[in-house]
Scaffold this active site. Structure first.
Site, short mmCIF file in Angstrom:
data_model
loop_
_atom_site.label_atom_id
_atom_site.label_comp_id
_atom_site.label_asym_id
_atom_site.label_seq_id
_atom_site.Cartn_x
_atom_site.Cartn_y
_atom_site.Cartn_z
N ARG A 118 -6.11 10.62 4.42
CA ARG A 118 -6.23 9.25 4.92
C ARG A 118 -6.17 9.27 6.44
NH1 ARG A 118 -2.30 6.37 4.65
NH2 ARG A 118 -0.69 7.63 3.69
N LYS B 281 -5.65 2.58 -2.33
CA LYS B 281 -4.84 2.03 -1.24
C LYS B 281 -5.49 0.77 -0.65
CE LYS B 281 -1.97 5.50 -1.56
NZ LYS B 281 -0.61 5.34 -2.07
N SER C 241 5.27 8.31 1.15
CA SER C 241 4.31 9.30 0.65
C SER C 241 4.95 10.69 0.71
CB SER C 241 3.04 9.29 1.51
OG SER C 241 2.50 8.01 1.54
N CYS D 97 7.29 12.10 -1.13
CA CYS D 97 8.75 12.22 -1.35
C CYS D 97 9.04 12.42 -2.84
CB CYS D 97 9.47 10.98 -0.86
SG CYS D 97 10.05 11.11 0.83
N ASP E 103 2.22 5.63 -8.63
CA ASP E 103 1.96 5.32 -7.21
C ASP E 103 1.97 3.83 -6.86
OD1 ASP E 103 1.41 6.34 -4.60
OD2 ASP E 103 -0.69 5.74 -4.80
N ARG F 104 -5.50 17.96 -3.65
CA ARG F 104 -5.21 16.95 -4.69
C ARG F 104 -5.77 17.35 -6.04
NH1 ARG F 104 -1.90 12.50 -3.15
NH2 ARG F 104 -1.64 12.90 -0.95
O1 O2Y Z 1 -4.86 11.55 1.73
C1 O2Y Z 1 -5.22 10.76 0.85
O2 O2Y Z 1 -6.27 10.16 0.91
C2 O2Y Z 1 -4.39 10.55 -0.32
S1 O2Y Z 1 -3.01 9.56 0.04
C3 O2Y Z 1 -2.21 9.25 -1.47
C4 O2Y Z 1 -2.80 9.61 -2.65
C5 O2Y Z 1 -2.17 9.35 -3.83
C6 O2Y Z 1 -0.98 8.70 -3.82
N1 O2Y Z 1 -0.39 8.33 -2.66
C7 O2Y Z 1 -0.96 8.62 -1.49
C8 O2Y Z 1 -0.20 8.18 -0.28
O3 O2Y Z 1 -0.52 8.51 0.86
O4 O2Y Z 1 0.79 7.44 -0.46
MN MN Z 2 1.08 6.78 -2.46
#
Ligand code: O2Y
Ligand code: MN
Length: 602
Positions: A69, A218, A260, A262, A285, A377
């Protein structure tokens, strides 16, 4: 496939703007999924894993410039800057659309535009919501198939007049006649993940990865949904949901927010160390929670799959996740074994002798780099989880008895603490913090506040978000029906830097205490003592059967470092000051009361 004029017109507009070579309306079938996977194997985006080792599974490597992200390129484009608040990047919606329109113009040339109708939540659930993502990435379609409910049945539920969140996504690499495609197209120079909360739109450009591109997760289920939840009186939260069953077969559902990385997925799928207790998963999540007619807070998991962090996942840390991904899964940015399976750091010890790492280079245990990217992932349907609760898709949701907040804190914060009241619980959530573990995110051990684990995901001003939380509790006609709020910290360390608490399945001992507390009035002192910071377990309240934790260690885990807490007050004040006049007075009062209680106890 639909008579929904709003949808048809919007697809036509995006087609005219992005100029794809083809349009594919996703039906959500397994044939569609298989065909897309086959095509991506042919184009080199996917590798089929060894069917003897990992049946029906695929391996994918992203461009090294597109691995996570991108918070710095993520924007909340509300009409007023103050409505995005201090924790979000803000851009004027008109200006942002003017900036992005030329980028989207012709962006899908040479590619197929996929129309992905999806439901967040079981189709037809009164808590579920529909979105449609228009994307030029087949990788996104395959992930959305697992992470959401996709296709014809969603269009049927949408009907001719139904409303939906509009998500437009392009990897930002048009294919002109001369240029050959690459396995992972992305536009590293222009990435924008933009949310328009008032019009319930998402425009995502340049990235094909995870939360940037799988818009249901998200972008929709947290950033846009948090705004809808504020407007409509419910909660869209970054929380796992678990079902806890006692040896007497009594059931309670618990929602929990941790920053995230944890261990949310690990807790959601935990194998309890305590005999007779059972944990089952509802979600790992995101939780959408609404009050039911009986006054209780009901939660659904809006997702249908897990997009879990691979490194660190092992039969020790999360056996149920390992069992979930034995087949029918997709692995992104892991390492590849010579016999066509996947591997990542800490999956097994010792590591394999030879691998191909996520950057496509040969790797061996002496290589001075990680074999898998730290944000590698797995994507997998939730129904494959051996401990998925049978009611995980119940359209009415599950009634939540307890909400847990937590962080990674080496000192000060005890193993578990129950809030004195709903508003005190909101205070605990709003001050949540973790110590940074990697030099990449700042100083190791530096405190990063992440209120309710929503800092990167709240689609509006977090001051207003805290006020929304407080209001839901204060307006409740029967406060005794509200979930109880707890704060947990599995990560307290001794002065030598060793963890005091064993964690993993032993956390079930804390869950048992929480379960028991939920059955007692808040002020009951059978299992808890009231302290300056909340209700803490009495020395013998936590079940320590077969656990080598003596009274002294237990006392340390539950100790209150009054000096440490007092020293933390200025940092909370500084954190709160960022929200200026949007910070609810109730939280200032909670902070003052905490200071007062600590000083009178000292
Ligand atoms: O880096 C990403 O795009 C994944 S971020 C993510 C993925 C699954 C669950 N939680 C998260 C997060 O950053 O909280
Ligand atoms: Mn998450």
């Amino acid at each position: 496939m639909t008579k929904n004029q709003r949808l048809i017109k919007w697809v036509e507009e995006v087609v005219a703007q992005c100029q794809p070579d083809a349009i594919h309306w996703c039906d959500g079938s397994s044939q569609e999924y298989d065909q897309l996977c086959r095509t991506m194997v042919e184009t080199g985006t996917f590798i089929r894993l060894n069917p003897q080792k990992r049946p029906n599974s695929f391996y994918c490597r992203s461009d090294p410039a597109d691995v996570a992200r991108v918070e710095q390129y993520t924007f909340i484009c509300s009409a007023k800057q103050g409505d995005a608040g201090p924790s979000n990047n803000w851009a004027d919606p008109r200006e942002m659309k003017e900036k992005l329109t030329p980028l989207f113009a012709g962006a899908m040339r040479g590619r197929t535009l996929y129309v992905i109708p999806y439901s967040m939540g079981p189709i037809g659930s009164p808590i579920a919501r529909i979105g449609v993502e228009l994307s030029d990435s087949p990788y996104v379609v395959v992930n959305m198939h697992m992470m959401t409910r996709v296709g014809t049945k969603v269009l049927e539920a949408l009907g001719p007049d139904g409303d939906f969140v509009k998500g437009m996504h392009s990897v930002g690499v048009p294919l002109d006649d001369s240029a050959a495609d690459v396995p992972w197209p992305c536009n590293a120079a222009h990435k924008f993940i933009c949310h328009f909360p008032e019009t319930r739109e998402i425009w995502s450009f340049g990235s094909g990865y995870g939360g940037n591109a799988l818009l249901g997760k998200k972008c929709h289920a947290l950033r846009i949904a948090s705004v809808q939840a504020r407007d409509e009186g419910w909660l869209a939260e970054h929380m796992l949901i678990l079902k806890l069953t006692s040896p007497q077969n009594a059931v309670k559902y618990i929602a929990a927010a941790f920053p995230s990385a944890c261990g949310k997925t690990n807790l959601a799928m935990m194998e309890p160390a305590l005999a007779g207790w059972k944990v089952e998963t509802i979600g790992d999540d995101i939780a959408w929670m609404k009050f039911g007619p009986d006054g209780r807070l009901y939660a659904i998991n809006p997702e249908a799959g897990f997009f879990g962090v691979a490194p660190g996942t092992s039969f020790k840390s999360n056996p149920n996740a390992m069992k979930t991904i034995t087949q029918g899964a997709l692995f992104t940015n892991c390492a590849l074994t010579p016999d066509g399976d996947i591997w990542w750091e800490d999956m097994s010890s010792p590591p394999p002798d030879h691998l191909t790492d996520w950057t496509r280079r040969p790797w061996n245990p002496r290589s001075r780099r990680k074999a898998a990217h730290p944000n590698a992932r797995f994507t997998v349907p939730a129904r494959q989880c051996p401990v998925i609760a049978p009611e995980w898709e119940d359209p009415k949701g599950v009634p939540i008895s307890a909400i847990l907040f937590g962080g990674r804190r080496a000192g000060i914060v005890p193993l578990v603490n129950e809030a004195l009241s709903w508003r005190h619980g909101v205070f605990l959530g709003s001050t949540m913090a973790s110590e940074t573990t990697s030099a990449a995110t700042g100083k190791v051990g530096a405190l990063r506040r992440d209120p309710m684990a929503m800092l990167p995901f709240c689609g509006y001003n977090m001051g207003d978000y805290f006020a929304h939380w407080i209001k839901l509790g204060e307006n409740h006609p029967e406060p005794s029906k509200l979930p109880r709020i707890f704060f947990v910290n599995w990560f307290r360390k001794n002065p030598d830097g060793r963890f005091l608490w064993p964690g993993y399945g032993e956390n079930s001992r804390v869950l048992k205490w929480i379960f028991q507390r939920c059955a007692l009035p808040v002020a009951d002192t059978t299992l808890a003592r009231q302290t300056a910071i909340g209700y803490l377990p009495t020395l013998h309240a936590l079940d320590r059967t077969d656990l080598p934790v003596d009274d002294q260690l237990m006392a340390e885990l539950l100790s209150i470092d009054v000096g440490g807490w007092l020293a933390e007050i200025p940092s909370i004040r500084e954190h709160y000051a960022k929200f200026e006049d949007r910070l609810p007075q109730g939280l200032t009062k909670e902070l003052e009361s905490l200071e007062h209680r600590l000083k009178s106890n000292a």
